[in-house]
Design a protein around this motif. Structure first.
Motif, short mmCIF file in Angstrom:
data_model
loop_
_atom_site.label_atom_id
_atom_site.label_comp_id
_atom_site.label_asym_id
_atom_site.label_seq_id
_atom_site.Cartn_x
_atom_site.Cartn_y
_atom_site.Cartn_z
N SER A 13 30.64 106.34 4.85
CA SER A 13 30.84 106.92 3.50
C SER A 13 31.45 108.32 3.61
N SER A 85 29.73 94.13 3.43
CA SER A 85 28.92 94.43 2.24
C SER A 85 28.04 95.64 2.47
N MET A 88 30.24 98.82 2.55
CA MET A 88 30.85 99.14 1.24
C MET A 88 29.79 99.37 0.17
N LYS A 89 28.51 99.09 0.49
CA LYS A 89 27.42 99.12 -0.50
C LYS A 89 27.80 98.21 -1.68
N SER A 90 28.15 96.99 -1.35
CA SER A 90 28.65 96.04 -2.33
C SER A 90 27.80 94.78 -2.28
N SER A 93 31.35 90.40 -0.62
CA SER A 93 32.54 90.71 0.19
C SER A 93 33.57 89.63 -0.06
N GLN A 126 35.73 100.24 -3.13
CA GLN A 126 34.97 99.55 -2.07
C GLN A 126 35.92 98.70 -1.22
N ASP A 201 38.09 102.68 5.78
CA ASP A 201 38.37 102.49 4.36
C ASP A 201 39.89 102.32 4.16
N GLY A 227 35.28 94.84 -2.06
CA GLY A 227 33.94 94.70 -2.64
C GLY A 227 33.94 94.40 -4.13
#
Ligand SMILES: O=C(O)CCC(=O)C(=O)O
Length: 265
Positions: A13, A85, A88-90, A93, A126, A201, A227
Protein backbone atom coordinates in the motif's frame (compact mmCIF):
# COMPACT_ATOMS: atom_id res chain seq x y z
CA UNK A 1 3.72 -20.98 4.04
CA UNK A 2 2.03 -17.64 4.56
CA UNK A 3 3.26 -15.43 1.74
CA UNK A 4 1.23 -12.34 2.55
CA UNK A 5 1.26 -11.02 6.08
CA UNK A 6 0.18 -7.59 7.34
CA UNK A 7 3.62 -6.14 6.70
CA UNK A 8 3.53 -7.26 3.05
CA UNK A 9 0.13 -5.58 2.63
CA UNK A 10 1.36 -2.39 4.32
CA UNK A 11 4.51 -2.32 2.17
CA UNK A 12 2.46 -2.78 -0.99
CA UNK A 13 0.00 0.00 0.00
CA UNK A 14 2.80 2.43 0.90
CA UNK A 15 5.39 1.66 -1.80
CA UNK A 16 3.24 0.30 -4.64
CA UNK A 17 5.66 -2.65 -4.94
CA UNK A 18 6.75 -5.53 -2.74
CA UNK A 19 8.83 -8.68 -3.16
CA UNK A 20 7.02 -11.96 -2.41
CA UNK A 21 9.76 -14.57 -1.92
CA UNK A 22 9.10 -18.04 -3.30
CA UNK A 23 5.42 -17.30 -3.88
CA UNK A 24 5.06 -19.32 -7.09
CA UNK A 25 7.91 -21.80 -6.76
CA UNK A 26 5.49 -24.72 -7.16
CA UNK A 27 4.35 -23.40 -10.54
CA UNK A 28 7.78 -22.87 -12.09
CA UNK A 29 7.87 -26.00 -14.24
CA UNK A 30 4.39 -25.43 -15.62
CA UNK A 31 4.97 -21.78 -16.41
CA UNK A 32 8.29 -22.57 -18.11
CA UNK A 33 6.59 -25.19 -20.28
CA UNK A 34 3.91 -22.62 -21.13
CA UNK A 35 6.55 -20.08 -22.15
CA UNK A 36 8.26 -22.64 -24.43
CA UNK A 37 4.92 -23.39 -26.09
CA UNK A 38 4.20 -19.70 -26.52
CA UNK A 39 7.55 -18.93 -28.14
CA UNK A 40 6.97 -21.87 -30.47
CA UNK A 41 3.51 -20.57 -31.37
CA UNK A 42 3.13 -16.86 -30.55
CA UNK A 43 -0.12 -14.91 -30.85
CA UNK A 44 -0.89 -12.00 -33.16
CA UNK A 45 -0.13 -9.75 -30.19
CA UNK A 46 3.53 -10.79 -30.04
CA UNK A 47 5.75 -7.72 -29.86
CA UNK A 48 9.40 -8.74 -29.78
CA UNK A 49 12.42 -6.54 -30.27
CA UNK A 50 15.73 -7.50 -31.87
CA UNK A 51 18.61 -5.19 -30.89
CA UNK A 52 20.68 -3.52 -33.64
CA UNK A 53 23.90 -4.48 -31.85
CA UNK A 54 23.54 -8.17 -32.69
CA UNK A 55 22.71 -9.27 -29.15
CA UNK A 56 19.80 -11.60 -28.45
CA UNK A 57 16.13 -10.60 -28.81
CA UNK A 58 13.54 -9.59 -26.23
CA UNK A 59 10.40 -11.70 -26.74
CA UNK A 60 7.05 -10.39 -25.55
CA UNK A 61 3.51 -11.65 -25.96
CA UNK A 62 0.25 -10.93 -24.16
CA UNK A 63 -3.17 -12.42 -23.37
CA UNK A 64 -2.48 -16.10 -23.91
CA UNK A 65 -4.11 -17.63 -20.82
CA UNK A 66 -7.03 -18.98 -22.79
CA UNK A 67 -4.98 -20.96 -25.34
CA UNK A 68 -1.93 -22.17 -23.37
CA UNK A 69 -3.23 -24.81 -20.93
CA UNK A 70 -0.33 -24.31 -18.48
CA UNK A 71 -1.18 -20.61 -18.18
CA UNK A 72 -4.90 -21.33 -17.78
CA UNK A 73 -4.16 -23.81 -14.98
CA UNK A 74 -2.00 -21.26 -13.25
CA UNK A 75 -4.62 -18.50 -13.48
CA UNK A 76 -7.48 -20.66 -12.18
CA UNK A 77 -5.80 -23.24 -9.95
CA UNK A 78 -3.00 -21.35 -8.21
CA UNK A 79 -3.50 -18.95 -5.29
CA UNK A 80 -2.89 -15.98 -7.57
CA UNK A 81 -6.40 -14.53 -7.11
CA UNK A 82 -6.33 -15.03 -3.35
CA UNK A 83 -2.97 -13.26 -3.00
CA UNK A 84 -4.13 -10.45 -5.27
CA UNK A 85 -7.28 -9.91 -3.21
CA UNK A 86 -5.24 -9.66 -0.04
CA UNK A 87 -2.81 -7.12 -1.48
CA UNK A 88 -5.53 -5.02 -3.15
CA UNK A 89 -7.81 -5.26 -0.06
CA UNK A 90 -10.52 -6.37 -2.47
CA UNK A 91 -13.33 -8.88 -2.08
CA UNK A 92 -12.71 -10.24 -5.55
CA UNK A 93 -9.92 -10.64 -8.06
CA UNK A 94 -10.53 -10.43 -11.76
CA UNK A 95 -7.88 -11.55 -14.19
CA UNK A 96 -6.90 -8.73 -16.55
CA UNK A 97 -4.17 -10.31 -18.66
CA UNK A 98 -0.91 -12.23 -18.79
CA UNK A 99 2.30 -10.89 -20.29
CA UNK A 100 5.37 -12.98 -21.05
CA UNK A 101 8.71 -11.16 -21.24
CA UNK A 102 11.83 -13.12 -22.17
CA UNK A 103 15.16 -11.38 -22.48
CA UNK A 104 17.42 -13.95 -24.09
CA UNK A 105 21.02 -14.24 -22.72
CA UNK A 106 22.86 -10.93 -23.06
CA UNK A 107 19.96 -9.11 -24.78
CA UNK A 108 20.76 -5.39 -24.68
CA UNK A 109 17.12 -4.29 -24.76
CA UNK A 110 16.25 -2.12 -21.78
CA UNK A 111 12.65 -1.80 -20.57
CA UNK A 112 12.08 1.96 -20.30
CA UNK A 113 10.51 3.51 -17.19
CA UNK A 114 6.73 3.52 -17.45
CA UNK A 115 3.46 2.96 -15.62
CA UNK A 116 1.12 0.23 -16.88
CA UNK A 117 -2.19 1.91 -16.19
CA UNK A 118 -2.15 4.38 -19.12
CA UNK A 119 -1.74 1.44 -21.53
CA UNK A 120 -4.84 -0.27 -20.16
CA UNK A 121 -8.59 -0.01 -20.76
CA UNK A 122 -9.24 -0.17 -17.04
CA UNK A 123 -9.56 2.38 -14.26
CA UNK A 124 -9.71 1.93 -10.50
CA UNK A 125 -7.35 2.08 -7.57
CA UNK A 126 -7.24 -1.66 -6.88
CA UNK A 127 -4.75 -3.38 -9.15
CA UNK A 128 -1.74 -5.63 -8.94
CA UNK A 129 0.70 -7.25 -11.34
CA UNK A 130 2.74 -10.22 -10.18
CA UNK A 131 6.06 -10.13 -12.08
CA UNK A 132 7.02 -13.76 -11.64
CA UNK A 133 10.66 -14.68 -12.30
CA UNK A 134 11.17 -18.03 -14.02
CA UNK A 135 14.98 -17.72 -13.70
CA UNK A 136 17.27 -16.35 -11.01
CA UNK A 137 17.82 -12.64 -11.70
CA UNK A 138 20.46 -10.53 -9.99
CA UNK A 139 19.56 -7.14 -8.53
CA UNK A 140 21.17 -5.31 -11.50
CA UNK A 141 18.89 -7.16 -13.91
CA UNK A 142 15.77 -7.07 -11.77
CA UNK A 143 12.61 -5.05 -12.28
CA UNK A 144 13.03 -1.62 -10.64
CA UNK A 145 10.08 0.19 -9.06
CA UNK A 146 9.84 3.76 -7.74
CA UNK A 147 8.48 3.52 -4.21
CA UNK A 148 5.35 5.65 -3.70
CA UNK A 149 4.96 6.59 -7.38
CA UNK A 150 1.52 4.91 -7.47
CA UNK A 151 0.18 7.66 -5.21
CA UNK A 152 1.17 10.63 -7.39
CA UNK A 153 -2.11 10.91 -9.36
CA UNK A 154 -0.11 11.51 -12.55
CA UNK A 155 -0.44 9.17 -15.50
CA UNK A 156 2.56 9.54 -17.76
CA UNK A 157 2.54 9.23 -21.54
CA UNK A 158 2.62 5.56 -22.56
CA UNK A 159 5.12 4.61 -25.24
CA UNK A 160 5.98 1.39 -26.97
CA UNK A 161 9.22 -0.04 -25.57
CA UNK A 162 10.97 1.16 -28.78
CA UNK A 163 10.08 4.78 -27.89
CA UNK A 164 7.08 5.29 -30.22
CA UNK A 165 3.98 6.92 -28.71
CA UNK A 166 1.15 4.46 -28.03
CA UNK A 167 -1.67 6.97 -28.67
CA UNK A 168 -1.83 9.70 -31.31
CA UNK A 169 -2.02 13.33 -30.12
CA UNK A 170 -1.32 12.35 -26.52
CA UNK A 171 -0.50 15.48 -24.53
CA UNK A 172 0.11 13.76 -21.21
CA UNK A 173 3.34 14.33 -19.30
CA UNK A 174 6.44 12.40 -20.34
CA UNK A 175 7.97 10.05 -17.81
CA UNK A 176 10.68 12.03 -15.95
CA UNK A 177 14.35 11.30 -16.67
CA UNK A 178 14.78 8.95 -13.74
CA UNK A 179 18.09 7.44 -14.83
CA UNK A 180 19.89 10.82 -14.79
CA UNK A 181 18.55 11.59 -11.32
CA UNK A 182 18.46 8.22 -9.64
CA UNK A 183 19.49 9.59 -6.25
CA UNK A 184 16.25 11.65 -6.14
CA UNK A 185 14.11 8.50 -6.12
CA UNK A 186 13.64 5.57 -3.81
CA UNK A 187 14.25 2.77 -6.29
CA UNK A 188 13.28 -0.71 -5.17
CA UNK A 189 14.92 -3.79 -6.68
CA UNK A 190 16.00 -7.14 -5.38
CA UNK A 191 18.13 -10.22 -5.94
CA UNK A 192 15.54 -12.58 -7.29
CA UNK A 193 15.28 -16.35 -7.23
CA UNK A 194 13.15 -18.25 -9.73
CA UNK A 195 9.64 -18.51 -8.24
CA UNK A 196 9.79 -15.11 -6.50
CA UNK A 197 7.25 -12.48 -7.53
CA UNK A 198 7.39 -8.71 -7.44
CA UNK A 199 3.85 -7.46 -6.83
CA UNK A 200 3.29 -3.93 -8.06
CA UNK A 201 0.41 -1.52 -8.63
CA UNK A 202 -0.61 -0.60 -12.25
CA UNK A 203 0.28 3.04 -11.39
CA UNK A 204 3.81 2.31 -10.12
CA UNK A 205 6.66 3.64 -12.25
CA UNK A 206 8.88 0.72 -13.18
CA UNK A 207 11.52 -0.37 -15.70
CA UNK A 208 14.28 -2.93 -16.13
CA UNK A 209 17.81 -3.11 -17.46
CA UNK A 210 19.06 -5.27 -20.29
CA UNK A 211 19.70 -8.94 -19.52
CA UNK A 212 22.95 -8.38 -17.63
CA UNK A 213 23.57 -12.10 -17.64
CA UNK A 214 25.28 -13.27 -20.86
CA UNK A 215 24.70 -16.93 -20.08
CA UNK A 216 21.15 -17.26 -18.91
CA UNK A 217 17.68 -16.31 -20.06
CA UNK A 218 15.56 -13.85 -18.13
CA UNK A 219 12.08 -15.34 -18.39
CA UNK A 220 9.19 -13.57 -16.69
CA UNK A 221 5.47 -14.32 -16.52
CA UNK A 222 3.54 -11.23 -15.46
CA UNK A 223 -0.04 -11.75 -14.25
CA UNK A 224 -2.24 -8.66 -14.03
CA UNK A 225 -5.27 -8.48 -11.78
CA UNK A 226 -7.91 -5.91 -10.86
CA UNK A 227 -10.20 -5.57 -7.86
CA UNK A 228 -13.72 -4.54 -6.86
CA UNK A 229 -13.50 -0.99 -8.19
CA UNK A 230 -12.41 -1.88 -11.74
CA UNK A 231 -14.26 -0.02 -14.49
CA UNK A 232 -13.71 0.11 -18.24
CA UNK A 233 -12.08 3.24 -19.66
CA UNK A 234 -11.82 4.20 -23.31
CA UNK A 235 -8.40 5.86 -23.66
CA UNK A 236 -9.12 6.81 -27.28
CA UNK A 237 -6.64 4.48 -28.86
CA UNK A 238 -5.91 0.82 -29.36
CA UNK A 239 -4.17 0.41 -26.02
CA UNK A 240 -1.90 -2.40 -25.07
CA UNK A 241 -3.01 -5.08 -24.98
CA UNK A 242 -5.79 -4.25 -27.42
CA UNK A 243 -9.12 -5.82 -26.38
CA UNK A 244 -11.01 -5.49 -29.67
CA UNK A 245 -13.84 -7.82 -28.63
CA UNK A 246 -14.75 -5.73 -25.57
CA UNK A 247 -17.70 -3.42 -26.21
CA UNK A 248 -18.00 -1.54 -22.93
CA UNK A 249 -18.32 2.20 -22.34
CA UNK A 250 -16.23 4.36 -20.05
CA UNK A 251 -17.41 3.91 -16.48
CA UNK A 252 -19.01 0.48 -17.06
CA UNK A 253 -18.07 -2.22 -14.59
CA UNK A 254 -15.31 -4.33 -16.16
CA UNK A 255 -17.18 -7.50 -17.15
CA UNK A 256 -17.00 -10.17 -19.82
CA UNK A 257 -15.32 -13.46 -20.61
CA UNK A 258 -12.04 -11.61 -21.27
CA UNK A 259 -11.79 -10.75 -17.56
CA UNK A 260 -12.76 -13.83 -15.52
CA UNK A 261 -13.28 -13.61 -11.79
CA UNK A 262 -10.59 -15.86 -10.34
CA UNK A 263 -11.26 -15.31 -6.63
CA UNK A 264 -14.17 -14.13 -4.52
CA UNK A 265 -14.45 -14.02 -0.73
O1 LIG B 1 10.32 -7.39 -17.34
C1 LIG B 1 10.47 -6.29 -17.85
O2 LIG B 1 11.46 -6.01 -18.51
C2 LIG B 1 9.42 -5.25 -17.67
C3 LIG B 1 8.19 -5.74 -17.01
C4 LIG B 1 7.06 -4.81 -17.07
O3 LIG B 1 7.16 -3.69 -17.53
C5 LIG B 1 5.78 -5.26 -16.55
O4 LIG B 1 5.64 -6.43 -16.16
O5 LIG B 1 4.84 -4.42 -16.52
Amino acid sequence: MEFIDNKTIEDFSRDGAVLCKGMFIDWLDKLRIGVDKLIENPSVRERSYTPDDGTAPFFQDLVNWDRIPEFKDFVFKSKLGFYASKLMKSKQSQFFHDHVLVKEPGSSIVTPWHQDKPYYCVDGAQSVSFWIALDDISKEGCLECIAGSHLSNVLHKPKRFNGNDLYENDNSEDVPDINSNRKDYKILSWDIKAGDAVAFDFRTLHGASENVNKNSRRRVFSARIVGDDAVFVDRKGKGSPPFESVKLNTGDKLTGKEFPVIYKI
